[in-house]
Design a protein around this motif. Structure first.
Motif, PDB file in Angstrom:
ATOM      1  N   ASP B  94       0.834  -1.205   0.000  1.00 39.62           N
ATOM      2  CA  ASP B  94       0.000   0.000   0.000  1.00 39.62           C
ATOM      3  C   ASP B  94       0.874   1.263   0.000  1.00 39.62           C
ATOM      4  OD1 ASP B  94       0.871   0.169   2.676  1.00 39.62           O
ATOM      5  OD2 ASP B  94      -1.021  -0.583   3.474  1.00 39.62           O
ATOM      6  N   PHE B  95       2.074   1.115  -0.517  1.00 39.88           N
ATOM      7  CA  PHE B  95       3.044   2.214  -0.581  1.00 39.88           C
ATOM      8  C   PHE B  95       3.570   2.290  -2.014  1.00 39.88           C
ATOM      9  CE2 PHE B  95       7.668   3.276   0.966  1.00 39.88           C
ATOM     10  CZ  PHE B  95       7.590   4.533   0.374  1.00 39.88           C
ATOM     11  N   ALA B  96       3.179   3.363  -2.696  1.00 44.53           N
ATOM     12  CA  ALA B  96       3.629   3.561  -4.080  1.00 44.53           C
ATOM     13  C   ALA B  96       4.720   4.616  -4.114  1.00 44.53           C
ATOM     14  CB  ALA B  96       2.461   4.003  -4.959  1.00 44.53           C
ATOM     15  N   ILE B  97       5.702   4.379  -4.945  1.00 45.08           N
ATOM     16  CA  ILE B  97       6.753   5.374  -5.150  1.00 45.08           C
ATOM     17  C   ILE B  97       6.673   5.841  -6.599  1.00 45.08           C
ATOM     18  CG2 ILE B  97       9.246   5.769  -5.225  1.00 45.08           C
ATOM     19  CD1 ILE B  97       9.474   3.628  -2.989  1.00 45.08           C
ATOM     20  N   LEU B  98       6.398   7.133  -6.779  1.00 43.50           N
ATOM     21  CA  LEU B  98       6.346   7.693  -8.122  1.00 43.50           C
ATOM     22  C   LEU B  98       7.724   8.267  -8.431  1.00 43.50           C
ATOM     23  CD1 LEU B  98       3.003   9.713  -7.846  1.00 43.50           C
ATOM     24  CD2 LEU B  98       3.326   7.247  -8.079  1.00 43.50           C
ATOM     25  N   GLN B  99       8.349   7.778  -9.476  1.00 46.06           N
ATOM     26  CA  GLN B  99       9.718   8.181  -9.770  1.00 46.06           C
ATOM     27  C   GLN B  99       9.759   9.347 -10.758  1.00 46.06           C
ATOM     28  OE1 GLN B  99      12.304   4.346  -9.768  1.00 46.06           O
ATOM     29  NE2 GLN B  99      10.490   3.825 -10.968  1.00 46.06           N
ATOM     30  N   GLY B 100      10.720  10.226 -10.544  1.00 45.43           N
ATOM     31  CA  GLY B 100      11.007  11.275 -11.528  1.00 45.43           C
ATOM     32  C   GLY B 100       9.900  12.288 -11.737  1.00 45.43           C
ATOM     33  N   VAL B 101       9.227  12.713 -10.658  1.00 44.51           N
ATOM     34  CA  VAL B 101       8.129  13.662 -10.820  1.00 44.51           C
ATOM     35  C   VAL B 101       8.671  15.093 -10.877  1.00 44.51           C
ATOM     36  CG1 VAL B 101       5.862  14.366  -9.989  1.00 44.51           C
ATOM     37  CG2 VAL B 101       6.726  12.074  -9.449  1.00 44.51           C
ATOM     38  N   GLY B 102       8.186  15.867 -11.808  1.00 47.54           N
ATOM     39  CA  GLY B 102       8.616  17.253 -11.957  1.00 47.54           C
ATOM     40  C   GLY B 102       7.752  17.945 -12.988  1.00 47.54           C
ATOM     41  N   TYR B 103       8.314  18.970 -13.632  1.00 53.13           N
ATOM     42  CA  TYR B 103       7.545  19.713 -14.641  1.00 53.13           C
ATOM     43  C   TYR B 103       8.506  20.354 -15.627  1.00 53.13           C
ATOM     44  CZ  TYR B 103       8.754  23.475 -11.408  1.00 53.13           C
ATOM     45  OH  TYR B 103       9.434  24.340 -10.594  1.00 53.13           O
ATOM     46  N   PRO B 104       7.993  20.696 -16.819  1.00 54.50           N
ATOM     47  CA  PRO B 104       8.856  21.299 -17.831  1.00 54.50           C
ATOM     48  C   PRO B 104       9.355  22.684 -17.398  1.00 54.50           C
ATOM     49  CG  PRO B 104       6.761  20.579 -18.784  1.00 54.50           C
ATOM     50  CD  PRO B 104       6.621  20.484 -17.307  1.00 54.50           C
ATOM     51  N   LEU B 105      10.483  23.110 -17.895  1.00 53.23           N
ATOM     52  CA  LEU B 105      11.107  24.390 -17.566  1.00 53.23           C
ATOM     53  C   LEU B 105      11.208  24.594 -16.063  1.00 53.23           C
ATOM     54  CD1 LEU B 105       9.185  26.637 -20.147  1.00 53.23           C
ATOM     55  CD2 LEU B 105      11.452  25.617 -20.421  1.00 53.23           C
ATOM     56  N   PRO B 106      11.880  23.688 -15.377  1.00 50.89           N
ATOM     57  CA  PRO B 106      11.876  23.737 -13.915  1.00 50.89           C
ATOM     58  C   PRO B 106      12.430  25.048 -13.364  1.00 50.89           C
ATOM     59  CG  PRO B 106      13.552  22.221 -14.745  1.00 50.89           C
ATOM     60  CD  PRO B 106      12.705  22.610 -15.906  1.00 50.89           C
ATOM     61  N   ASN B 107      11.817  25.534 -12.312  1.00 56.68           N
ATOM     62  CA  ASN B 107      12.272  26.740 -11.634  1.00 56.68           C
ATOM     63  C   ASN B 107      13.005  26.310 -10.369  1.00 56.68           C
ATOM     64  OD1 ASN B 107      12.217  29.131  -9.848  1.00 56.68           O
ATOM     65  ND2 ASN B 107      11.092  29.999 -11.562  1.00 56.68           N
ATOM     66  N   ARG B 108      14.161  26.931 -10.100  1.00 56.53           N
ATOM     67  CA  ARG B 108      14.973  26.499  -8.963  1.00 56.53           C
ATOM     68  C   ARG B 108      14.888  27.421  -7.768  1.00 56.53           C
ATOM     69  NH1 ARG B 108      16.916  25.276 -13.603  1.00 56.53           N
ATOM     70  NH2 ARG B 108      17.698  23.203 -14.141  1.00 56.53           N
ATOM     71  N   SER B 109      13.916  28.312  -7.793  1.00 56.94           N
ATOM     72  CA  SER B 109      13.679  29.152  -6.621  1.00 56.94           C
ATOM     73  C   SER B 109      12.734  28.397  -5.688  1.00 56.94           C
ATOM     74  CB  SER B 109      13.047  30.470  -7.056  1.00 56.94           C
ATOM     75  OG  SER B 109      12.226  30.978  -6.030  1.00 56.94           O
ATOM     76  N   HIS B 110      13.082  28.334  -4.391  1.00 60.94           N
ATOM     77  CA  HIS B 110      12.202  27.652  -3.427  1.00 60.94           C
ATOM     78  C   HIS B 110      10.768  28.157  -3.551  1.00 60.94           C
ATOM     79  CE1 HIS B 110      15.278  25.751  -0.977  1.00 60.94           C
ATOM     80  NE2 HIS B 110      15.934  26.888  -0.900  1.00 60.94           N
ATOM     81  N   PHE B 111      10.673  29.492  -3.546  1.00 56.55           N
ATOM     82  CA  PHE B 111       9.369  30.130  -3.374  1.00 56.55           C
ATOM     83  C   PHE B 111       8.525  29.973  -4.608  1.00 56.55           C
ATOM     84  CE2 PHE B 111      13.116  32.120  -1.733  1.00 56.55           C
ATOM     85  CZ  PHE B 111      13.023  31.614  -0.442  1.00 56.55           C
ATOM     86  N   ARG B 112       9.190  30.173  -5.735  1.00 59.94           N
ATOM     87  CA  ARG B 112       8.450  30.058  -6.982  1.00 59.94           C
ATOM     88  C   ARG B 112       8.090  28.592  -7.239  1.00 59.94           C
ATOM     89  NH1 ARG B 112       4.648  30.886  -9.780  1.00 59.94           N
ATOM     90  NH2 ARG B 112       4.906  30.393 -11.977  1.00 59.94           N
ATOM     91  N   SER B 113       9.006  27.681  -6.964  1.00 63.80           N
ATOM     92  CA  SER B 113       8.739  26.295  -7.310  1.00 63.80           C
ATOM     93  C   SER B 113       7.648  25.692  -6.413  1.00 63.80           C
ATOM     94  CB  SER B 113      10.007  25.464  -7.247  1.00 63.80           C
ATOM     95  OG  SER B 113       9.811  24.238  -7.918  1.00 63.80           O
ATOM     96  N   LEU B 339       6.856   0.420  -7.399  1.00 62.01           N
ATOM     97  CA  LEU B 339       7.504   1.511  -8.111  1.00 62.01           C
ATOM     98  C   LEU B 339       6.680   1.868  -9.342  1.00 62.01           C
ATOM     99  CD1 LEU B 339      11.142   0.150  -7.909  1.00 62.01           C
ATOM    100  CD2 LEU B 339      10.389   2.334  -6.946  1.00 62.01           C
ATOM    101  N   HIS B 340       6.432   3.153  -9.527  1.00 62.19           N
ATOM    102  CA  HIS B 340       5.685   3.609 -10.695  1.00 62.19           C
ATOM    103  C   HIS B 340       6.553   4.550 -11.502  1.00 62.19           C
ATOM    104  CE1 HIS B 340       1.615   2.200  -9.279  1.00 62.19           C
ATOM    105  NE2 HIS B 340       2.306   2.153  -8.143  1.00 62.19           N
ATOM    106  N   GLY B 341       6.364   4.534 -12.796  1.00 64.42           N
ATOM    107  CA  GLY B 341       7.110   5.438 -13.652  1.00 64.42           C
ATOM    108  C   GLY B 341       8.549   5.007 -13.837  1.00 64.42           C
TER     109      GLY B 341
END
Lengths: 507, 390
Positions: B94-113, B339-341
């Motif tokens: 009952d524990f799924a791990i989704l691998q590699g989750v993110g989004y295009p054009l990643p932003n590296r600011s804590h606040f914005r991301s 494991l997913h993805g």
């Protein structure tokens, strides 16, 4: 505006017309009287620039000409605190290491050096917060405290990460020195400030592997703002600051030239073998830098929504004036937006403003600051511990379901406490499980004269005594009360009702 | 039966079918989403470790997790040893791990991301409403946004953005007992704000407090306590304790948010990161145990998330700088474990960062449907329903 033309609107229009008349010398008596700004505008000016203005402060200010009052506020600038600094502020990191070693030797294997340092950091952190809160309560130049806090919230550093507490004291000394000083000088100084070098990992940034933390926040938060630079600019800025570090023994700034990346860098379209100062100078030439600071000053002093046109105008004054603080603050406080009655009571008091301001306005003697600081924490603002490098977001975020309840709880406790005897430590406590025991104790009736219950018999502190009910209400609230409960004319009850009204949260 | 009656009857019938089927509308089929924010940017590479990949050990020569300190999940990846308390859940599937989750054009600011994650916006779009509030926009589900307990979401940390929006009533509270006592002392009433946004906010919060207090008072009064104590009395454990009590009291919320901070590990990260993973795993394991004991494990879905992962290559300070894609944990009685993805490649990097393989907005769409029966997309290019929910 016509819809708002109540008493305030009338006074404003009258004042504007009278100022023109006042320029004429043939009616000196009328000029003196008519250039006076009046109670409402004096209260507004002080609610944004002072900390807990008393009725007497407002009455004294209302007689002045508005521009003269602003000049007076800015003229009063002593760039040092009056409260004596804690006695450890001149110790270096080597002292901390010695302490840790001495303690460990004495205690044998029991005490770990890590714990000894932890304890020292806690004690010094407490001393430092007490020192600043003491200064805020006692100061005769509250605008300097506000601006010191403004810089602390802009160039954030946190004891939690910095750990070497003396550097946090010296950073505060720097902010205080430039409170009404010069932003360009401040920005150069911040880049080599020991607390900042630790907080944003500059101390670890070397030519071989530059650490981007400071470079990124310098661009994103301290000067340009997001969207005005590229990732490559960050990387090149980081390279330029490599080698800026601190001395292991003294904790002072030290430039390790052998660790500096002396190569060619391209930054915001300029190329050269830049060092940190070059980067700062390039940033100071960008119009965005002045605009970002002015936008922040606007949100601090005027309203939640900066006017882009006005920001440009004020930023030009700021930049062309060589980043001197006084001219830009003067222009801001004299701006039509600041003086617009529609912009009164549109800002929310920060926890520090609410707490320090209430203590000051009630004239409460508070020998022990720890409880005040704990309450600041519960309301979301512990000095020297901003939540992250972006600082306290402020504005509407100060008021959540949780903090609104705690603010009311704090104010009720102040009101239940007698206003003439010192506040005891147990009188206030923060929310949260760790304080549940203290809170239970505080459920007990508080001895002394409650402002609410003792009504007319209560002796208000010297800051509020002998002031009529209407003046009290108008001095404490930046607008008409929301709940509109008729508290009668007993001064104690009027003060209590005003402080518990939602309007008291506004400034 | 005339034609009109027949149509009405058919309408009622189809509504019933929808209510029990794809578009779940009943309280029984609705699940509570527990959001676990890992503040500061969790180092995904040292959480779910590609232990068999030589590139990993090359990129992380100083701070990499040794093969023997990973709990191997398959022949390629393993969990950090400190996550051992979650292995019971892994084995129970009952524990799924989704691998590699993110989004295009990643932003590296804590606040914005984190803003991007919290509002489910694209990288170049700024939204002010949280993704869960957006999921309920015009959804008009029974009880949500009105009636019920006067509260739809409870936040026990300080960032309430995911559940901020006009269609959800959100309460931020650190301590239920204190909340109720204080609310009782505060009046409600007048709501005119004279067009002053600060005052409008203040009065809206006051109104929200009163409504929620009314609903919570009866439910939480003498409510049952969790079977197992959380290992931490303060901080994260206390937040999960409050979450458990709210669930056990049957307060009909759609989401509860908790947070664990300290993941911004730019320097000397090993000890800090290990400690944080330990705190996370121990507390989540107790949460699972408590909710199983209370027969509520099938009614919740737990999701961890963080503003970004960290740079693939460690820095010179024994830490890692801001990065991009990272794994997410999903737990709950109705979760399809495993494991997913696809784990992002360690050789095909973009500016030294991992390329995401799953768009987080597909995770959200899947959850919005699986938890609340609402069909929402958040502007993702390739909308997919992911297979981590049964």
């Amino acid at each position: 505006m016509t819809a708002r033309l109540g008493r305030r609107g009338f006074l404003r229009d009258f004042g504007g017309g009278a100022a023109v008349l006042g320029a004429a010398t043939w009616l000196p008596r009328t000029a003196l009287a008519s250039s006076a700004m009046g109670f409402e505008e004096a209260r507004h000016l002080l609610s944004r620039t002072a900390l807990g203005a008393t009725p007497l402060d407002i009455v004294a200010t209302q007689r002045l000409d508005y521009a003269a009052a602003v000049d007076g506020l800015l003229a009063r600038f002593r760039p040092q605190a009056a409260t004596p600094a804690p006695d450890w502020v001149n110790t270096g990191p080597s002292f901390v290491r010695q302490q840790a070693k001495a303690q460990t030797d004495k205690a044998g294997v029991e005490a770990k050096p890590v714990q000894v340092v932890q304890k020292l950091v806690q004690e010094q952190g407490r001393d430092l917060r007490n020192w600043w809160v003491e200064e805020m309560i006692a100061t005769d130049q509250p605008l300097v405290e506000r601006m010191t806090m403004f810089w602390h919230n802009h160039f954030t550093s946190s004891i939690q990460k910095v750990r070497f507490v003396p550097s946090m004291y010296w950073q505060n000394v720097l902010f205080r020195r430039e409170a009404l000083g010069n932003f360009a000088r401040l920005l150069h100084a911040v880049a080599r400030d020991p607390a900042m070098l630790v907080y944003l990992d500059g101390v670890r940034s070397v030519a071989k592997q530059p650490n981007e933390n400071f470079g990124r926040e310098l661009l994103e938060l301290f000067t340009l703002g997001e969207g005005h630079y590229t990732e490559a600019d960050i990387k090149n800025a980081a390279r330029a600051f490599t080698g800026w570090s601190i001395d292991r023994d003294t904790g002072h700034f030290q430039n390790h030239l052998q660790l500096h990346d002396d190569g060619e860098k391209t930054f915001l379209g300029e190329s050269g073998r830049f060092n940190g100062d070059d980067i700062v100078n390039i940033l100071l030439r960008q119009p965005r830098t002045a605009e970002l600071i002015v936008e922040k000053l606007w949100r601090e002093f005027v309203s939640f929504t900066p006017d882009p046109q006005e920001v440009k105008r004020l930023a030009a004054i700021f930049r062309t004036g060589g980043y001197e603080m006084k001219p830009v603050l003067r222009a801001l406080l004299l701006s039509p937006a600041f003086r617009d009655p529609a912009n009164r009571a549109v800002l929310i008091k920060s926890p520090v403003e609410l707490i320090v301001g209430s203590v000051r306005v009630l004239g409460l003697p508070v020998p022990e600051k720890t409880q005040l600081i704990r309450m600041m924490g519960a309301l979301g603002q512990i000095p020297f511990n901003p939540p992250n490098v972006k600082g306290w977001p402020g504005g509407e975020s100060w008021i959540t379901t949780n903090t609104l309840l705690l603010r009311q709880q704090f104010l009720r406790r102040l009101i239940e406490a007698t206003t003439v005897s010192p506040m005891e430590g147990s009188m206030m406590a923060a929310g949260g499980a760790q304080n549940r025991r203290i809170e239970r104790r505080e459920q007990l009736p508080v001895e002394g004269r409650s402002l609410r219950n003792s009504a007319s018999e209560v002796r208000l502190g010297p800051t509020l005594e002998n002031v009529d009910a209407d003046t009290l209400r108008r001095a404490l609230l930046p607008r008409l009360p929301i709940d509109g409960v008729d508290a009668g004319d007993a001064p104690g009850a009027v003060v209590a009702a005003a402080m518990l009204d939602p309007a008291y949260q506004l400034k | 039966m005339n034609r009109r009656d027949f149509l009405l009857g058919a309408g009622a019938l189809s509504l019933t079918v929808m209510g029990r089927g794809a578009v779940a509308g009943t309280d029984a089929s609705r699940k509570v989403l527990i959001l676990v924010e890992l503040k500061g940017g969790n180092d995904g590479l040292n959480t779910v470790i590609p232990y068999a990949d030589a590139n990993y050990h090359a990129l992380r020569s100083g701070i990499g997790v040794a093969r023997e300190r990973t709990l191997q999940l398959d022949e390629r990846v393993g969990l950090h040893q400190k996550l051992e308390p979650l292995m019971e859940s892994w084995k129970a599937r009952d524990f799924a791990i989704l691998q590699g989750v993110g989004y295009p054009l990643p932003n590296r600011s804590h606040f914005r991301s984190i803003e991007i994650w919290d509002t489910a916006s694209s990288s170049n779009q700024t939204l002010s409403e949280g993704w869960i509030a957006r999921a309920f926009e015009k959804a008009s589900l029974p009880g949500v946004g009105k009636g019920g307990a006067g509260v739809d979401a409870i936040v026990t940390d300080t960032n309430s953005l995911p559940v901020t929006g006009p269609d959800l009533r959100t309460i931020v509270m650190q301590d239920a007992e204190n909340f109720l006592r204080q609310a009782a002392a505060m009046k409600d009433g007048r709501t005119g704000d004279d067009g002053n946004p600060a005052l409008r906010h203040l009065l809206a919060v006051r109104h929200e407090v009163n409504g929620a207090a009314q609903g919570l008072r009866d439910k939480l009064h003498d409510g049952p306590a969790p079977a197992t104590q959380y290992p931490q009395e303060f901080g994260f454990g206390r937040q999960l304790d409050l979450a458990t009590r709210i669930l056990m009291a049957g307060v009909p919320v759609v989401a509860i948010k908790v947070a664990l901070g300290g993941f911004d590990t730019h320097a000397n990260q090993v000890a800090t990161h290990e400690r944080l993973l330990g705190v996370l795993a121990q507390n989540l394991a107790v949460l699972r145990k408590n909710l199983i004991a209370a027969n509520l494990w099938n009614n919740v879905v737990v999701m961890t998330y963080s503003e970004f992962g960290r740079r693939a290559k460690q820095n010179a300070s024994g830490g890692t700088d801001h990065g991009t894609a990272a794994p997410q944990f999903i737990m709950g009685g109705t979760v399809k474990g495993g494991l997913h993805g696809v784990y992002p490649s360690l050789t095909d990097l973009q500016d030294g960062d991992l390329k995401h393989t799953v768009d987080f907005r597909n995770v959200y769409s899947t959850l919005a449907h699986g938890c609340w029966g609402v069909s929402r997309e958040f502007g993702q290019r390739d909308r997919q329903t992911l297979g981590f929910l049964a």
